[in-house]
Motif scaffolding. Structure first.
Motif, mmCIF file in Angstrom:
data_model
loop_
_atom_site.group_PDB
_atom_site.id
_atom_site.type_symbol
_atom_site.label_atom_id
_atom_site.label_comp_id
_atom_site.label_asym_id
_atom_site.label_seq_id
_atom_site.Cartn_x
_atom_site.Cartn_y
_atom_site.Cartn_z
ATOM 1 N N LEU A 1 -38.255 -16.466 -17.437
ATOM 2 C CA LEU A 1 -38.786 -15.029 -17.696
ATOM 3 C C LEU A 1 -38.763 -14.149 -16.819
ATOM 4 N N LEU A 2 -37.380 -14.218 -16.498
ATOM 5 C CA LEU A 2 -36.583 -13.424 -15.372
ATOM 6 C C LEU A 2 -37.411 -11.624 -15.750
ATOM 7 N N ARG A 3 -37.948 -10.829 -14.582
ATOM 8 C CA ARG A 3 -38.231 -9.316 -14.904
ATOM 9 C C ARG A 3 -36.869 -8.410 -14.874
ATOM 10 N N ARG A 4 -37.130 -8.256 -16.198
ATOM 11 C CA ARG A 4 -36.152 -6.930 -16.792
ATOM 12 C C ARG A 4 -35.969 -5.737 -15.643
ATOM 13 N N SER A 5 -34.949 -5.417 -15.674
ATOM 14 C CA SER A 5 -34.833 -3.529 -14.905
ATOM 15 C C SER A 5 -35.449 -2.646 -15.948
ATOM 16 N N ARG A 6 -36.317 -1.413 -15.471
ATOM 17 C CA ARG A 6 -37.539 -1.030 -16.608
ATOM 18 C C ARG A 6 -35.978 0.868 -15.795
ATOM 19 N N ARG A 7 -36.399 1.227 -17.496
ATOM 20 C CA ARG A 7 -36.541 2.471 -17.463
ATOM 21 C C ARG A 7 -37.464 3.213 -17.768
ATOM 22 N N ARG A 8 -38.858 3.771 -16.875
ATOM 23 C CA ARG A 8 -39.891 4.735 -17.177
ATOM 24 C C ARG A 8 -40.236 6.137 -17.697
ATOM 25 N N PRO A 9 -40.196 5.270 -18.904
ATOM 26 C CA PRO A 9 -40.337 7.140 -19.980
ATOM 27 C C PRO A 9 -41.317 8.007 -19.572
ATOM 28 N N SER A 10 -41.273 8.510 -20.288
ATOM 29 C CA SER A 10 -42.290 9.713 -19.653
ATOM 30 C C SER A 10 -43.350 9.578 -21.165
ATOM 31 N N PRO A 11 -45.088 9.615 -20.337
ATOM 32 C CA PRO A 11 -45.822 9.377 -21.279
ATOM 33 C C PRO A 11 -45.390 10.260 -22.719
ATOM 34 N N ARG A 12 -44.775 11.137 -22.853
ATOM 35 C CA ARG A 12 -44.853 11.869 -24.452
ATOM 36 C C ARG A 12 -43.624 11.399 -25.414
ATOM 37 N N SER A 13 -42.906 10.114 -24.550
ATOM 38 C CA SER A 13 -41.381 10.423 -25.050
ATOM 39 C C SER A 13 -42.002 8.608 -26.263
ATOM 40 N N ARG A 14 -43.988 8.066 -25.989
ATOM 41 C CA ARG A 14 -44.271 7.297 -27.419
ATOM 42 C C ARG A 14 -44.418 7.625 -28.536
ATOM 43 N N ARG A 15 -44.373 6.285 -29.365
ATOM 44 C CA ARG A 15 -44.161 6.833 -30.991
ATOM 45 C C ARG A 15 -45.501 6.945 -30.759
ATOM 46 N N TRP A 16 -46.403 7.597 -31.553
ATOM 47 C CA TRP A 16 -47.330 8.107 -32.386
ATOM 48 C C TRP A 16 -47.550 7.986 -33.819
ATOM 49 N N THR A 17 -48.531 6.345 -33.683
ATOM 50 C CA THR A 17 -48.805 6.429 -35.335
ATOM 51 C C THR A 17 -50.573 6.576 -35.451
ATOM 52 N N ALA A 18 -50.879 6.930 -36.025
ATOM 53 C CA ALA A 18 -52.950 7.367 -36.344
ATOM 54 C C ALA A 18 -53.040 5.919 -36.886
ATOM 55 N N ALA A 19 -51.857 5.458 -37.387
ATOM 56 C CA ALA A 19 -52.571 4.161 -37.981
ATOM 57 C C ALA A 19 -52.732 2.976 -37.321
ATOM 58 N N SER B 1 -52.950 1.689 -21.279
ATOM 59 C CA SER B 1 -52.155 2.431 -21.547
ATOM 60 C C SER B 1 -51.659 3.466 -20.170
ATOM 61 N N TYR B 2 -50.368 3.667 -20.410
ATOM 62 C CA TYR B 2 -50.365 5.386 -19.029
ATOM 63 C C TYR B 2 -50.016 6.308 -20.208
ATOM 64 N N THR B 3 -50.481 7.501 -20.644
ATOM 65 C CA THR B 3 -50.090 8.493 -20.273
ATOM 66 C C THR B 3 -50.016 9.540 -19.601
ATOM 67 N N GLY B 4 -49.579 9.177 -18.697
ATOM 68 C CA GLY B 4 -49.126 9.845 -17.238
ATOM 69 C C GLY B 4 -50.184 11.010 -16.981
ATOM 70 N N ALA B 5 -49.971 12.405 -16.749
ATOM 71 C CA ALA B 5 -50.698 13.812 -16.738
ATOM 72 C C ALA B 5 -51.088 14.089 -18.418
ATOM 73 N N ASN B 6 -50.600 13.699 -19.216
ATOM 74 C CA ASN B 6 -51.793 13.685 -20.241
ATOM 75 C C ASN B 6 -52.751 13.518 -20.423
#
Length: 763
Positions: free
Chosen positions: A3-21, A474-479
């Motif tokens: 299990l190797l650590r992957r390099s990561r891109r930290r997306p903006s919290p608002r780029s997360r896909r939202w579903t009410a379900a 979860s992390y939503t940042g400044a939101n």
């Protein structure tokens, strides 16, 4: 597989896909734990703590599959599988209840998926096997009668790690027991974690199975047949090698059996055999060949630091210390000895040191222990500013941050939980290694956290046993999170009752945020009934329903609200349970048989039958500062009367007996009675005065007094030789009660003094 650590891109919290379900309800299980409900758990600014899966019954373990499925183990022995985190109708994958003993801290406690699942369709379960060593189930069921008594002679069981095969229908088709071992005399310090390492090996941990009330070296019946005497023989110091000393069994003389108690093992996931590179691979003892680390009391949870061969384990302590231990390289053919029971928290353990046991004395004069990476004292805060109670402590979760979108300060952080304090902390890193100087509270106010792990999106998930929930951080940042407001018109009336609901009063402090709605209209704990802002629902049967609304913004932040709808009888006409006996003035003693009786009435149903009643007995184990945590002892269903035998436990502690009544409409009410023990003061003295004596797990200079429960079993030791006044040295001569240098005393009904007499020696 590594299990190797992957390099990561930290997306903006608002780029997360939202579903009410993805919304789910907050469902609180009936529990007497004196902690805030998990729904009120607090997280740092920018994070949200949301329900992932609710409505569980004493969940203990979770494992996420790469295809999105979620496996959850319940303490009773049930394993449920959800198609995804949005699934509200799980399938029972396996029912191991017939062979699992669900009693006190025993049960199904560990769960892991094969790294190649579902190509290799195997699920690994670790559970208390309801059988004596060498026997078959069932032996005791989910109880322990007296005799032998749970904390007296103990209902001896073993544990089992099994490989379960998933068939085409998604349920278990075969169980292959890999190992059945781990002799457990007393009902705590059981097994804990089963997990795959970065090398593809299977790792399993188990506690010492010894007493939590006294210094236990096998002096009570020795049912595990520990050397040097056969089963049924009370072992004596200094030669005893049983009880908690099973954690040191790899250090026994050649030819004596090695046990798995207090160890972490590394095995072949298909056969259960120890792997060739293990530290004792050349041993003739099959158990020794499995061991890679030992000397632990109850390493309930452990995990691997991503990108390394390091294993980190949380070890539940006795009265003073909790530990986080580090195996630096699981493949280095070196077996770390973390010292229990001879050491605890980095120093000698007072009770076992005072007993002058050969296995400990040789460790003190030899190589000693592998020191813990981090310890915290039961009476101290982990972080000075955290709101978590001190006193009782039980480290209960270990996980590392990996591939999340959390702020950079959390990169590689070690998360650990304490089920008694109800908190999760993050140990942030320095040069990539978790640093005890960089601790921050992460989730506080949790209702009995028993596992932390990473899951989808790299988020931290945790099991809240007391709330019956799997939760996600979860992390939503400044939101900022929205505020939910739910209304119902009308809120009461006769059936059929049509109610108009509205969530339009909900707000979000971030301009432009659009809210999604998810409703739990039937009160089943799942937000899967409507996504409208203004739904209607018709109730056809008499009931009191707690309707839930969850609003979620497009960044994934959410808020919840509830509104109560009463169909038929008003809330004020709930059933009324009454505990008739025992009465509150009862002051019980250890071993006393306590009868209980109760009844319940209901405004609509009248006198409720016994089938509508259920009981729970628990111990509240308290610290000197008054904070307490709960151990559930036993449950009964469908009876109006019964009895229990008062168990042994360290003081301060008390019993709670709860009666729940459920009427024909499903409404339930619980009443609880506190039952305090009868106590006595024992005074300990030496001649000459001022020498050290060990009582239970602590050593102290005489004279001193301990308050204990009448009938409790207490270990006492007179360390010898030891320094005394004016630099003289003294050797033990005798005890005033005629007992051996190290022995147990049963607390009498009246105050008593125990004096150890010493003589001068040139030693």
């Amino acid at each position: 597989m590594r299990l190797l650590r992957r390099s990561r891109r930290r997306p903006s919290p608002r780029s997360r896909r939202w579903t009410a379900a993805s919304a789910a309800a907050v469902v609180l299980a009936a529990t007497a734990v004196a902690l805030p409900p998990t729904a009120g758990a607090a997280v740092p600014t920018g994070f949200t703590d949301t329900l992932a899966i609710g409505g569980l019954s004493s969940p203990t373990a979770v494992s996420f599959a790469a295809d999105g499925r979620v496996f959850i183990g319940e303490k009773s022995g049930l394993i449920k599988v959800y198609d995804s985190l949005a699934d509200t109708t799980p399938t029972t994958f396996a029912d191991l209840r017939p062979q699992t003993q669900d009693f006190w801290d025993r049960g199904l406690l560990g769960l892991a998926l094969d790294p190649q699942f579902p190509t290799r369709p195997y699920v690994y379960a670790l559970y208390t096997y309801d059988a004596v060593p060498g026997g078959t189930h069932p032996r005791w069921g989910d109880q322990c009668p007296t005799p032998p008594g749970a904390t007296d002679q103990g209902c001896v069981v073993t544990a089992r790690v099994s490989k379960l095969t998933m068939g085409a229908g998604g349920t278990m088709t075969a169980e292959q027991p890999l190992i059945t071992d781990w002799c457990q005399q007393y009902p705590s310090h059981s097994i804990g974690t089963v997990a795959f390492g970065p090398d593809g090996a299977l790792y399993v941990g188990g506690g010492d199975g010894a007493s939590f009330n006294f210094t236990d070296y096998g002096q009570v019946g020795n049912p595990c047949a520990d050397p040097p005497s056969p089963a049924g023989t009370n072992l004596t110091a200094p030669t005893a090698r049983g009880g908690a000393l099973r954690s040191q069994s790899v250090r026994r003389p050649s030819g004596e059996p090695v046990t798995l108690d207090g160890t972490i093992i590394r095995i072949d996931p298909d056969t259960g055999a120890g792997l060739p590179g293990n530290p004792f691979a050349s041993s003739t003892d099959a158990n020794a060949r499995r061991v890679i680390a030992y000397g632990m009391r109850n390493q309930f949870r452990f995990g691997f630091r991503p990108g390394t061969e390091e294993l980190w384990a949380g070890d539940v302590g006795w009265n003073t210390w909790e530990e986080i231990n580090r195996v630096a390289d699981v493949n280095d053919a070196t077996a770390e000895n973390f010292g229990w029971p001879c050491y605890e928290g980095g120093g000698r353990q007072g009770g076992y040191d005072g007993a002058n046991l050969d296995l400990c004395e040789s460790l003190y004069t030899g190589a000693g222990q592998t020191a813990p990476h981090y310890t915290y004292n039961h009476s101290a805060k982990v972080v000075a500013s955290d709101p978590c109670p001190t006193g009782g402590s039980s480290i209960s979760g270990i996980a590392f941050e990996s591939t999340s979108n959390y702020p950079a300060a959390y990169d590689g952080a070690l998360f650990f939980a304490d089920s008694s304090r109800g908190c999760i902390w993050a140990m942030q890193t320095t040069n990539g290694l978790p640093d005890p100087a960089k601790l921050v509270p992460f989730v506080t106010g949790v209702n009995v956290p028993v596992q932390v792990t990473t899951g989808p999106g790299g988020d931290l998930f945790y099991i809240a046993l007391g709330a019956g929930q799997l939760r996600r951080v979860s992390y939503t940042g400044a939101n900022q999170a929205p505020t939910a407001v739910a209304t119902a018109t009308p809120q009461s009336g006769a059936a059929p009752l049509t109610v108009q609901f509205s969530g339009t009063g909900s707000t979000d402090p971030d301009p432009g945020d659009v809210l999604g709605y998810a409703w739990d209209l039937d009160g089943d704990g799942q937000y899967d009934d409507s996504t409208s802002a203004t739904p209607t629902h018709t109730y056809t049967t008499q009931a009191t329903v707690t309707v839930g609304l969850r609003v979620t913004d497009q960044a994934g932040a959410s808020g919840t609200a509830t509104v109560t709808v009463t169909v038929g009888a008003p809330v004020a006409q709930d059933p009324v349970p009454v505990i008739d006996t025992p009465t509150a003035p009862l002051n019980w003693t250890v071993g006393q048989t306590v009868p209980f009786t109760g009844h319940a009435t209901d405004p609509q149903d009248g006198a409720l039958p016994a089938s509508a009643l259920s009981w729970r007995l628990s111990i509240q184990h308290c610290a000197a500062n008054g904070t307490c945590h709960e151990h559930v002892v036993q449950n009964w269903s469908g009876i109006a009367s019964g009895s229990f035998v008062a168990p042994d436990h360290e003081y301060p502690s008390y019993l709670e007996l709860s009666l729940t009544a459920t009427d024909s409409s499903g409404r339930s009410v619980t009443t609880t009675r506190r039952l305090d023990p009868r106590t006595v003061q024992l005074t300990f003295a030496t001649n000459p005065s001022g020498l050290q004596l060990s009582v239970g797990g602590t050593a102290q200079a005489t004279p001193f007094t301990r308050t204990v429960i009448v009938g409790s079993n207490n270990s006492i030791s007179a360390p010898s030789p030891q320094p005394g006044p004016l630099f003289f040295r003294y050797r033990f001569a005798n005890w005033s009660d005629g007992g051996a240098q190290t022995h147990n005393v049963v607390a009498p009904a009246t105050a008593t003094t125990y004096q150890a007499n010493f003589s001068l020696c040139a030693c």
